[in-house]
Design an enzyme around this catalytic site. Structure first.
Site, PDB file in Angstrom:
ATOM      1  N   ASN A   1       0.868  -1.174   0.000  1.00 57.30           N
ATOM      2  CA  ASN A   1       0.000   0.000   0.000  1.00 57.30           C
ATOM      3  C   ASN A   1       0.906   1.225   0.000  1.00 57.30           C
ATOM      4  O   ASN A   1       1.477   1.580   1.026  1.00 57.30           O
ATOM      5  CB  ASN A   1      -0.885  -0.039   1.259  1.00 57.30           C
ATOM      6  CG  ASN A   1      -1.727   1.218   1.414  1.00 57.30           C
ATOM      7  OD1 ASN A   1      -1.796   2.042   0.490  1.00 57.30           O
ATOM      8  ND2 ASN A   1      -2.359   1.372   2.559  1.00 57.30           N
ATOM      9  N   TRP A   2       1.020   1.842  -1.170  1.00 54.85           N
ATOM     10  CA  TRP A   2       1.962   2.969  -1.298  1.00 54.85           C
ATOM     11  C   TRP A   2       1.425   4.252  -0.664  1.00 54.85           C
ATOM     12  O   TRP A   2       2.154   5.222  -0.515  1.00 54.85           O
ATOM     13  CB  TRP A   2       2.279   3.229  -2.777  1.00 54.85           C
ATOM     14  CG  TRP A   2       3.073   2.164  -3.461  1.00 54.85           C
ATOM     15  CD1 TRP A   2       3.337   0.893  -2.997  1.00 54.85           C
ATOM     16  CD2 TRP A   2       3.723   2.258  -4.731  1.00 54.85           C
ATOM     17  NE1 TRP A   2       4.094   0.203  -3.909  1.00 54.85           N
ATOM     18  CE2 TRP A   2       4.345   1.025  -4.989  1.00 54.85           C
ATOM     19  CE3 TRP A   2       3.822   3.275  -5.684  1.00 54.85           C
ATOM     20  CZ2 TRP A   2       5.063   0.775  -6.158  1.00 54.85           C
ATOM     21  CZ3 TRP A   2       4.534   3.040  -6.856  1.00 54.85           C
ATOM     22  CH2 TRP A   2       5.158   1.801  -7.086  1.00 54.85           C
ATOM     23  N   LYS A   3       0.141   4.268  -0.370  1.00 51.31           N
ATOM     24  CA  LYS A   3      -0.512   5.471   0.182  1.00 51.31           C
ATOM     25  C   LYS A   3      -0.244   6.676  -0.745  1.00 51.31           C
ATOM     26  O   LYS A   3      -0.157   6.482  -1.956  1.00 51.31           O
ATOM     27  CB  LYS A   3      -0.049   5.722   1.621  1.00 51.31           C
ATOM     28  CG  LYS A   3      -0.211   4.449   2.474  1.00 51.31           C
ATOM     29  CD  LYS A   3      -0.102   4.686   3.942  1.00 51.31           C
ATOM     30  CE  LYS A   3      -0.273   3.356   4.658  1.00 51.31           C
ATOM     31  NZ  LYS A   3      -0.283   3.484   6.110  1.00 51.31           N
TER      32      LYS A   3
ATOM     33  N   HIS B   1      -9.614   1.078   4.480  1.00 52.00           N
ATOM     34  CA  HIS B   1      -8.365   1.264   5.226  1.00 52.00           C
ATOM     35  C   HIS B   1      -8.645   2.215   6.397  1.00 52.00           C
ATOM     36  O   HIS B   1      -9.448   3.144   6.267  1.00 52.00           O
ATOM     37  CB  HIS B   1      -7.278   1.838   4.307  1.00 52.00           C
ATOM     38  CG  HIS B   1      -5.934   1.863   4.958  1.00 52.00           C
ATOM     39  ND1 HIS B   1      -5.573   2.849   5.848  1.00 52.00           N
ATOM     40  CD2 HIS B   1      -4.882   1.021   4.885  1.00 52.00           C
ATOM     41  CE1 HIS B   1      -4.345   2.597   6.291  1.00 52.00           C
ATOM     42  NE2 HIS B   1      -3.911   1.495   5.711  1.00 52.00           N
TER      43      HIS B   1
ATOM     44  N   GLU C   1      -7.146   4.662   7.478  1.00 50.05           N
ATOM     45  CA  GLU C   1      -6.948   6.084   7.161  1.00 50.05           C
ATOM     46  C   GLU C   1      -8.161   6.634   6.407  1.00 50.05           C
ATOM     47  O   GLU C   1      -8.489   7.814   6.533  1.00 50.05           O
ATOM     48  CB  GLU C   1      -5.635   6.268   6.381  1.00 50.05           C
ATOM     49  CG  GLU C   1      -4.429   6.101   7.303  1.00 50.05           C
ATOM     50  CD  GLU C   1      -3.153   5.606   6.648  1.00 50.05           C
ATOM     51  OE1 GLU C   1      -3.064   5.622   5.408  1.00 50.05           O
ATOM     52  OE2 GLU C   1      -2.242   5.173   7.393  1.00 50.05           O
TER      53      GLU C   1
ATOM     54  N   GLU D   1      -5.510  -4.869  10.370  1.00 53.53           N
ATOM     55  CA  GLU D   1      -4.472  -3.868  10.630  1.00 53.53           C
ATOM     56  C   GLU D   1      -4.790  -3.122  11.919  1.00 53.53           C
ATOM     57  O   GLU D   1      -5.611  -2.193  11.913  1.00 53.53           O
ATOM     58  CB  GLU D   1      -4.408  -2.860   9.484  1.00 53.53           C
ATOM     59  CG  GLU D   1      -4.057  -3.466   8.150  1.00 53.53           C
ATOM     60  CD  GLU D   1      -3.506  -2.412   7.194  1.00 53.53           C
ATOM     61  OE1 GLU D   1      -2.357  -2.554   6.789  1.00 53.53           O
ATOM     62  OE2 GLU D   1      -4.216  -1.438   6.905  1.00 53.53           O
TER      63      GLU D   1
ATOM     64  N   GLY E   1       2.258   2.471  10.665  1.00 50.19           N
ATOM     65  CA  GLY E   1       3.197   3.573  10.520  1.00 50.19           C
ATOM     66  C   GLY E   1       3.884   3.975  11.814  1.00 50.19           C
ATOM     67  O   GLY E   1       4.538   5.011  11.888  1.00 50.19           O
TER      68      GLY E   1
ATOM     69  N   SER F   1       3.242  -1.926  10.237  1.00 51.73           N
ATOM     70  CA  SER F   1       4.698  -1.958  10.449  1.00 51.73           C
ATOM     71  C   SER F   1       5.345  -3.301  10.125  1.00 51.73           C
ATOM     72  O   SER F   1       6.266  -3.738  10.824  1.00 51.73           O
ATOM     73  CB  SER F   1       5.042  -1.527  11.883  1.00 51.73           C
ATOM     74  OG  SER F   1       4.609  -0.197  12.106  1.00 51.73           O
TER      75      SER F   1
ATOM     76  N   GLY G   1       2.878  -1.024   4.250  1.00 52.15           N
ATOM     77  CA  GLY G   1       2.919   0.385   3.890  1.00 52.15           C
ATOM     78  C   GLY G   1       4.339   0.840   3.626  1.00 52.15           C
ATOM     79  O   GLY G   1       4.884   0.642   2.541  1.00 52.15           O
ATOM     80  N   GLY G   2       4.973   1.411   4.651  1.00 54.11           N
ATOM     81  CA  GLY G   2       6.311   1.988   4.511  1.00 54.11           C
ATOM     82  C   GLY G   2       7.327   1.104   3.800  1.00 54.11           C
ATOM     83  O   GLY G   2       8.040   1.568   2.899  1.00 54.11           O
TER      84      GLY G   2
HETATM   85  P1  PGA Z   1       2.754   0.458   7.549  1.00 56.11           P
HETATM   86  O1  PGA Z   1       1.317   0.633   6.846  1.00 56.11           O
HETATM   87  O2  PGA Z   1       3.331  -0.840   7.044  1.00 56.11           O
HETATM   88  O3  PGA Z   1       3.547   1.651   7.126  1.00 56.11           O
HETATM   89  O4  PGA Z   1       2.501   0.408   9.016  1.00 56.11           O
HETATM   90  C1  PGA Z   1       0.449  -0.450   6.662  1.00 56.11           C
HETATM   91  C2  PGA Z   1      -0.861   0.016   6.090  1.00 56.11           C
HETATM   92  O5  PGA Z   1      -1.365   1.063   6.505  1.00 56.11           O
HETATM   93  O6  PGA Z   1      -1.439  -0.652   5.215  1.00 56.11           O
END
Ligand code: PGA
Length: 249
Positions: free
Chosen positions: A9-11, A95, A97, A167, A173, A212, A233-234
């Protein structure tokens, strides 16, 4: 045996140039697609580029959200049909977010998931508790409500075309990962809850862990019996790290 799925997930990251560099890096690496599938979810503006670059590859492309409507006066929205035209086959829905900053509800996620499946897209339906939920002992209540709400009126057939991502919001994050046993417990809870709809579908559905996930913790999480992959994500923004995660299996 359920196959694993590693989704990136590149956001809101990835210009066209950055997308090209990252995909070139992924294409230069290798992984065993008998064990796991890979999907990357760049921002909308990079989907066409990703779709073209990955057309002949085994890496799939996903979007990070989608409109519940198919067309019309919905400024800034992107429909399932539009996603299909650029080579997208997965879509992340609900998600945390999106829930937090755009007030997305279980009901909306449920409606979007049905539209996605109807269009031929595989929804990655996200659920997860906040730190407050966990500390007050409400994790199972909250996750149970999210599963019931987002999978409302789902048949075994719809379940067989869906992916779930657990999640924990407090792990996204933050560098704080759920300990593997704690994550496993929630994954088992989710699978049992889905078994209430259809036992066979519950055994087959992929439940990804997210929050994470990094090369150094991927193996311990992914080796849990009910964790069938990761939503990253990251660490999905570095080709080497993402490849290390899929190759930790
Ligand atoms: P993260 O993000 O790996 O940076 O914690 C995961 C996500 O939000 O899908």
């Amino acid at each position: 045996m359920r196959k694993q799925l590693i989704a990136g997930n590149w956001k809101m990251n990835g210009t066209i140039e950055e997308t090209k560099t990252l995909i070139d890096g992924l294409l230069a690496g290798s992984y065993d697609d008998n064990i796991a599938d890979m999907v990357i979810c760049p921002p909308f503006t990079a989907l066409t580029t990703a779709g073209k670059m990955l057309q002949e590859s085994k890496i799939a492309v996903g979007a990070q959200d989608m409109s519940v409507h198919s067309n019309g006066a919905y400024t800034a929205e992107i429909s399932s049909g539009m996603l299909l035209t650029v080579g997208v086959s997965f879509v992340i829905l609900g998600h945390s977010e999106r829930r937090q900053y755009h007030a997305e509800t279980n009901q909306l996620v449920n409606a979007k998931a049905k539209v996605a499946i109807d269009a031929g897209l595989t929804p990655i339906i996200c659920v997860g508790e906040t730190l407050e939920d966990r500390e007050s002992g409400n994790t199972e209540t909250v996750i149970g409500q999210q599963i019931d709400g987002t999978l409302s009126e789902f048949s075994a057939d719809l379940l067989s075309k869906s992916v779930i991502a657990y999640e924990p919001v407090w792990a996204i994050g933050t560098g704080k990962t759920a300990p593997p046993e704690m994550a496993q417990e929630v994954h088992r809870f989710i699978r049992d809850r889905i078994a209430g709809i259809d036992k066979n579908a519950a055994e087959k559905i992929q439940i990804l862990y997210g929050g994470s996930v990094k090369p150094d913790n991927a193996k311990s999480l992914l080796s849990q019996p009910d964790i069938d992959g990761a939503l990253v994500g990251g660490a999905a923004l570095k080709a080497d790290d993402f490849l290390k995660i899929i190759n930790s299996l």
